[in-house]
Design an enzyme around this catalytic site. Structure first.
Site, mmCIF file in Angstrom:
data_model
loop_
_atom_site.group_PDB
_atom_site.id
_atom_site.type_symbol
_atom_site.label_atom_id
_atom_site.label_comp_id
_atom_site.label_asym_id
_atom_site.label_seq_id
_atom_site.Cartn_x
_atom_site.Cartn_y
_atom_site.Cartn_z
ATOM 1 N N GLU A 50 0.811 -1.219 0.000
ATOM 2 C CA GLU A 50 0.000 0.000 0.000
ATOM 3 C C GLU A 50 0.846 1.272 0.000
ATOM 4 O O GLU A 50 0.435 2.299 -0.536
ATOM 5 C CB GLU A 50 -0.965 0.015 1.193
ATOM 6 C CG GLU A 50 -2.126 -0.967 1.074
ATOM 7 C CD GLU A 50 -1.793 -2.367 1.557
ATOM 8 O OE1 GLU A 50 -0.612 -2.629 1.878
ATOM 9 O OE2 GLU A 50 -2.707 -3.205 1.614
ATOM 10 N N PHE A 112 -11.911 -7.320 13.830
ATOM 11 C CA PHE A 112 -10.830 -7.786 12.974
ATOM 12 C C PHE A 112 -10.443 -6.692 11.974
ATOM 13 O O PHE A 112 -11.286 -6.137 11.291
ATOM 14 C CB PHE A 112 -11.257 -9.053 12.226
ATOM 15 C CG PHE A 112 -10.201 -9.570 11.285
ATOM 16 C CD1 PHE A 112 -8.951 -9.971 11.770
ATOM 17 C CD2 PHE A 112 -10.437 -9.637 9.921
ATOM 18 C CE1 PHE A 112 -7.969 -10.430 10.903
ATOM 19 C CE2 PHE A 112 -9.458 -10.102 9.051
ATOM 20 C CZ PHE A 112 -8.221 -10.500 9.545
ATOM 21 N N GLN A 113 -9.177 -6.391 11.912
ATOM 22 C CA GLN A 113 -8.611 -5.371 11.014
ATOM 23 C C GLN A 113 -9.219 -3.984 11.235
ATOM 24 O O GLN A 113 -9.418 -3.226 10.292
ATOM 25 C CB GLN A 113 -8.730 -5.797 9.547
ATOM 26 C CG GLN A 113 -7.930 -7.078 9.285
ATOM 27 C CD GLN A 113 -7.677 -7.360 7.822
ATOM 28 O OE1 GLN A 113 -8.520 -7.062 6.982
ATOM 29 N NE2 GLN A 113 -6.533 -7.945 7.523
ATOM 30 N N LYS A 162 -17.528 -0.839 5.938
ATOM 31 C CA LYS A 162 -17.956 -1.847 4.958
ATOM 32 C C LYS A 162 -19.462 -1.806 4.711
ATOM 33 O O LYS A 162 -19.914 -1.909 3.567
ATOM 34 C CB LYS A 162 -17.540 -3.235 5.444
ATOM 35 C CG LYS A 162 -17.839 -4.308 4.402
ATOM 36 C CD LYS A 162 -17.118 -5.607 4.676
ATOM 37 C CE LYS A 162 -17.369 -6.582 3.515
ATOM 38 N NZ LYS A 162 -16.676 -7.860 3.713
ATOM 39 N N MET A 479 24.332 8.973 2.866
ATOM 40 C CA MET A 479 24.055 10.213 3.583
ATOM 41 C C MET A 479 24.299 10.038 5.074
ATOM 42 O O MET A 479 24.814 10.932 5.753
ATOM 43 C CB MET A 479 22.614 10.667 3.306
ATOM 44 C CG MET A 479 22.291 12.033 3.836
ATOM 45 S SD MET A 479 23.452 13.274 3.235
ATOM 46 C CE MET A 479 22.596 13.879 1.785
#
Ligand SMILES: Cc1ncc(C[n+]2csc(CCOP(=O)(O)OP(=O)(O)O)c2C)c(N)n1
Ligand SMILES: [Mg+2]
Lengths: 574, 163
Positions: A50, A112-113, A162, A479
């Site tokens: 993502e 969940f999630q 959802k 760096m």
């Protein structure tokens, strides 16, 4: 037309003329993905992580000026997106990120999630919404695009539970043509009295500077900036984010300023008596030690965001407004002004600036038999005729790219300036290539950065985005190593990885072309060969000098006239 | 210096956390914060008491204005204004002290709103200084609880903070 929530989201994207939706599916967005399946207008780009989706959409936005759009699932999908969102936020990039959320009945139950996406992203978005009612969905989408793209742009998250997207619940769909938000009024016109004052100050300046930033690019003010600068004949410097707004190959351009800016840009800033900051925000990488920043200067500051003005540096003439409009007004006033500019003073000033320029602060060892990173960028610039879109990761390679690829046009230099996100470069290149399929796109990266989003090489295979990866492989987090060399007596604590993959094989494993280049003489031919392969992604692994450092450098706590140079300046010059 | 920032904000879930989050993220201090819906139920009115140099206060008001949900705000300290704070104090009482506490409360124009054999609850409004003075005048040993709303305020005259 009656639509389900999932269909409303997709239809609103169609109504917003969204070309690409960068995303990754999951449980909370299955209804949405089903709605995507049933249409052709919005092309979904399936990334491999993502974070890659957000960077790709972000770079699409940076290179086109149109908002980038992302779809991720709830929980881990949403948290994976956060780094990308923060990246876009710090660089003020217009984006709409749609995240799935658990159903409204179970919000707050540690379902969940489930994560509190609105809470997690609050400090790193321009605004966010949780849609609790399907009736609000279309209008919320409209508001999201409106807020993201107006005023000072930024990312907007729309968190969609959802059940709101349930295909069995359909409502009439009306997408508002406009939205008015009483609490949000992004159009501001620069105060004409202030603009007049600014012009007077500019025309009376003896050692003036134009300090331009990313706001000129975001605000499409490049044409106006050029006209304004040509009219005044003042030296122009730019921030990392502003590169390309003013042509780098023009005589008036003195290079980037700040930590790794040129000697001439920083010295000119330090000695200047009138500085006009245009769409720039006096970032700490630009100012160095605040107390000693530009001690002789009066400041004019044009910015669309009032909170950018006098945040760190107190300015004398603040102008809140659109860069483009304010510059236009200034141009008219300058043309009609009766003030006679002190041409002698300006000539003397240019004389001084050119003396600083003569130091050639970016010079490096051109006779080295190890590949110098600067040499690769110079050759890249020539091979692509300076026309490529260049994305970058974060590190020394990013600074070399900024110093040695001379951007003449806005929206060609795509990098994470504010957050400094390693992993940005590759997905960004894919987003740019999708937007500009007929242009050369190069991702300048380092062997550490590229591994942070390397999985997007698979996305590139799937969507045939033949970008060129320019890996400046110094076998160090260069760096970090440079700072450790300067400030920690060369104790290279964890800035080295002794298990660097075989990038040629890795590229091939993903279906791409891999090359390793070891000798300076091979740099040019290899680049020519790679860019001739129009339809292939070529991963070019350049083994570069491990010890090379970025100069000039303003070290932490130092000020503009106190730069560390590769060679110490001639006494006469300083 | 002490500033009282009065904010008209969309009465949306999360609006309060946007304001509170802004203060903590940017390291501004909040002395007190009160919030409640207004006569227009789509709007809330928030009062934040904060402190800092003029530069800091300027940034605070700019950053607050930048929040998409903020409709309007005013720094009350910039104009003449009235301010009040509500306080409730629960005090242990006995036969010997009951009269004395009541007399003290009367002097400060307090109201006794709950009485038991062993306690009073006193309600008092006023500027914060006055409430401080009352608490200071009480015998520390007898104070059970002090509850303060934090100040809120309005400008004087007919101008107001509304749409
Ligand atoms: C996600 C993330 N983690 C850590 C850092 C800190 N950091 C800045 S530059 C750098 C090293 C980058 O190494 P490399 O990609 O090889 O580039 P080089 O400097 O060698 O050109 C690191 C670790 C960062 N900017 N981003
Ligand atoms: Mg490296």
């Amino acid at each position: 037309m009656k639509l389900s929530g999932g269909e409303i989201v997709v239809q609103s994207l169609i109504d917003e003329e969204v070309e690409f939706l960068f995303g990754y599916p999951g449980g909370a967005v299955l209804h949405l993905y089903d709605a995507i399946f049933h249409q052709q207008q919005v092309k979904h780009i399936l990334v491999r992580h993502e974070q890659g989706a957000v960077h790709a959409a972000d770079a699409y936005a940076r290179s086109t000026g149109k908002p980038g759009v992302v779809l991720v699932t709830s929980g881990p999908g949403a948290t994976n997106a956060v780094t990308g969102i923060a990246t876009a936020h710090l660089d003020s990039i217009p984006m709409v990120i749609i995240s799935g959320q658990v159903g409204t009945p179970v919000i707050g139950t540690d379902a969940f999630q489930e994560v509190d996406m609105v809470g997690i992203t609050r400090p790193c978005v321009k605004h966010n919404f949780l849609v609790k009612n399907i009736a609000d969905l279309a209008e919320t989408m409209k508001k999201a695009f409106y807020v993201a793209t107006t005023g000072r742009p930024g990312p907007v998250v729309v968190d969609v539970p959802k059940d709101i997207t349930d295909p069995s619940i359909k409502i009439p769909y009306i997408y508002p043509k406009e939205v008015v938000m009483r609490s949000y009024n992004p159009t501001v016109k620069g105060h004409s009295g202030q603009i007049k004052k600014a012009v007077e100050l500019l025309l009376n300046a003896k050692r003036p500077m134009i300090y331009s930033g990313g706001g000129v690019i975001l605000g499409e003010g490049s044409v106006e900036l050029i006209e304004f600068s040509k009219l005044l004949e003042f030296p122009v410097t730019s921030t990392l984010m502003g590169l390309g707004a003013y042509p780098a190959t023009d005589q008036q351009f003195v290079g980037m300023l700040g930590m790794h800016g040129t000697y001439e840009a920083n010295m000119s800033m330090h000695e200047s008596d009138v500085i006009i900051a245009i769409g720039a925000r006096f970032d700490d990488r630009v100012t160095g030690k605040l107390a000693e920043f530009c001690p002789y200067a009066k400041f004019i500051h044009i910015d669309i965001d009032p909170s950018s003005i006098s945040k760190t540096i107190q300015v004398d003439v603040p102008i809140v407004g659109q860069v483009k409009e304010v510059l236009r007004e200034m141009i008219v006033l300058i043309k009609n002004s009766k003030i006679v500019m002190d041409k002698k003073a300006l000539e003397a000033w240019w004389c001084q600036v050119n003396k600083w320029r003569d130091l050639h602060c970016l010079e490096y060892d051109r006779n080295s038999d190890i590949i110098k990173p600067q040499h690769v960028i110079e050759q890249l610039y020539e091979v692509t005729n300076g026309e490529a879109y260049v994305t970058s990761d974060v590190g020394q390679h990013q600074m070399f790219a900024a110093q040695f690829y001379h951007f003449d046009k806005p929206r060609r230099w795509i990098n994470s300036g504010g957050l400094g996100t390693m992993g940005f470069g590759l997905p960004a290149a894919l987003g740019v290539k999708l937007a500009h399929p007929n242009s050369d796109v190069a991702c300048i990266t380092g062997e550490a950065s590229i591994q942070m989003c390397i999985q997007e090489l698979a996305t590139a295979t799937q969507y045939r985005t033949p970008v060129k990866v320019i890996n400046l492989n110094n076998r160090y987090m260069g760096m970090v190593r440079q700072w450790q060399e300067f400030s920690y007596e060369s104790r290279y604590s964890e800035s080295y990885m002794d298990t660097i993959p075989n990038f040629v094989k890795l590229a091939e494993a993903y279906g791409h072309v891999g090359m390793q280049i070891e000798k300076p003489a091979d740099v040019r031919p290899a680049l020519e060969e790679a860019f001739a392969m129009k339809d292939r992604l070529v991963f070019m692994d350049f083994l570069t000098d491990r010890t090379e450092n970025v100069f000039p450098m303003i070290e932490a706590g130092k000020s503009h006239h106190d730069m560390r140079l590769r060679t110490s300046p001639d006494k006469e010059l300083s | 210096m002490r500033h009282i920032i009065s904010i008209l904000i969309e009465n949306e879930a999360g609006a309060l956390s946007r304001v509170a989050g802004l203060f903590s993220a940017r390291g501004y201090n909040i002395e007190s914060l009160t919030v409640a819906p207004t006569e227009d139920e789509t709007l809330s009115r928030m009062t934040v008491v904060t402190g800092g140099s003029d530069r800091v206060i300027e940034q605070i008001t700019k950053q607050l204005n930048k929040l998409i949900d903020v409709v309007k705000l005013i720094d009350l300290v910039e104009s003449t204004h009235v301010e009040r704070e509500l306080m409730m104090v629960k005090i242990k009482t006995s036969n010997e002290t009951r009269e004395e506490v009541k007399r003290l409360s009367d002097i400060f124009r307090g109201k006794i709103i709950d009485v038991t054999n062993t306690s009073y609850v006193i309600e008092m409004t006023g500027v914060s200084d006055k409430l401080d003075a009352f608490v200071a005048a009480l015998d520390n040993e007898t104070v059970i609880e002090v509850l303060r709303s934090g100040p809120m305020g309005m400008t004087r005259g007919e101008k107001g903070l509304h749409l």
